[in-house]
Design a protein around this motif. Sequence first.
Motif, short mmCIF file in Angstrom:
data_model
loop_
_atom_site.label_atom_id
_atom_site.label_comp_id
_atom_site.label_asym_id
_atom_site.label_seq_id
_atom_site.Cartn_x
_atom_site.Cartn_y
_atom_site.Cartn_z
N LEU A 40 0.76 -1.30 0.12
CA LEU A 40 -0.03 -0.10 -0.02
C LEU A 40 0.89 1.15 0.05
O LEU A 40 1.77 1.34 0.55
N GLY A 41 0.51 2.10 -0.79
CA GLY A 41 0.85 3.58 -0.77
C GLY A 41 0.54 4.51 0.18
O GLY A 41 -0.52 3.91 1.09
N SER A 55 -6.12 9.89 -3.03
CA SER A 55 -6.18 8.46 -3.18
C SER A 55 -5.02 7.81 -2.43
O SER A 55 -4.32 8.49 -1.96
N PHE A 56 -5.16 6.60 -2.50
CA PHE A 56 -3.83 5.58 -1.90
C PHE A 56 -3.69 4.46 -3.06
O PHE A 56 -4.85 4.27 -3.90
N GLN A 57 -2.61 4.02 -3.16
CA GLN A 57 -2.35 3.25 -4.37
C GLN A 57 -2.11 1.64 -3.71
O GLN A 57 -1.70 1.69 -2.61
N ILE A 58 -2.47 0.99 -4.29
CA ILE A 58 -2.39 -0.61 -4.16
C ILE A 58 -1.51 -1.10 -5.07
O ILE A 58 -2.06 -1.08 -6.24
N ALA A 59 -0.49 -2.04 -4.92
CA ALA A 59 0.41 -2.40 -5.91
C ALA A 59 0.31 -4.17 -5.64
O ALA A 59 0.24 -4.41 -4.41
N PHE A 60 0.15 -4.66 -6.91
CA PHE A 60 0.12 -6.19 -6.61
C PHE A 60 0.39 -6.64 -7.98
O PHE A 60 0.83 -5.92 -8.97
N THR A 61 0.72 -7.95 -8.04
CA THR A 61 0.83 -8.75 -9.22
C THR A 61 0.00 -9.61 -10.09
O THR A 61 -1.29 -9.53 -9.56
N ARG A 62 0.36 -10.12 -11.25
CA ARG A 62 -0.52 -10.68 -11.98
C ARG A 62 -1.19 -12.07 -11.22
O ARG A 62 -2.60 -11.97 -11.34
#
Length: 112
Positions: A40-41, A55-62
Motif C-alpha cells: 500500500l502507498g 487517493s491511495f495506491q495498492i500495488a499487486f502482481t498478475r
Amino acid sequence: MRFPQNLYQHYHAHLYYDSSSVEVAQHIYQKLQSMSEYRLGRFHRKLVGPHPQWSFQIAFTRSQFDEIITWLERHRQDLSVLVHGDTGNFFLDHTEHAYWLGEEHKLNLRMA
C-alpha cells in the motif's frame, strides 16, 4: 467502461475519495493493511500525480489480480478505483492500460 483484464505482470490500483468519503476509504485501507499481501502507498489527503481526487495506491502482481479486483469490487462501496498495468510507461499505463471500478474520472496527464 471496460472491466479490468489481467494482461500485465504488475499493477497499481488507486482508490479515490474526498472529504465526505475519507472515513470509508480509511476503513478499506486498514482492511487491506491487515491482509498484508499487497503493498500500500500513502493515504493521501491531497492530489498526487495524475489523480483528480485524494487517493491511495495498492500495488499487486498478475497472480494477485483476480483476488484483489474481486475484493475491491465487493468492498469499494461507491468509491471509484483506477486499475492499471505498471509497465513503466506512465502515459500508456494511465490510458491504454487503465480500467475503472465505479465512476471514471478524468486524469491530469499533462505531466506525462
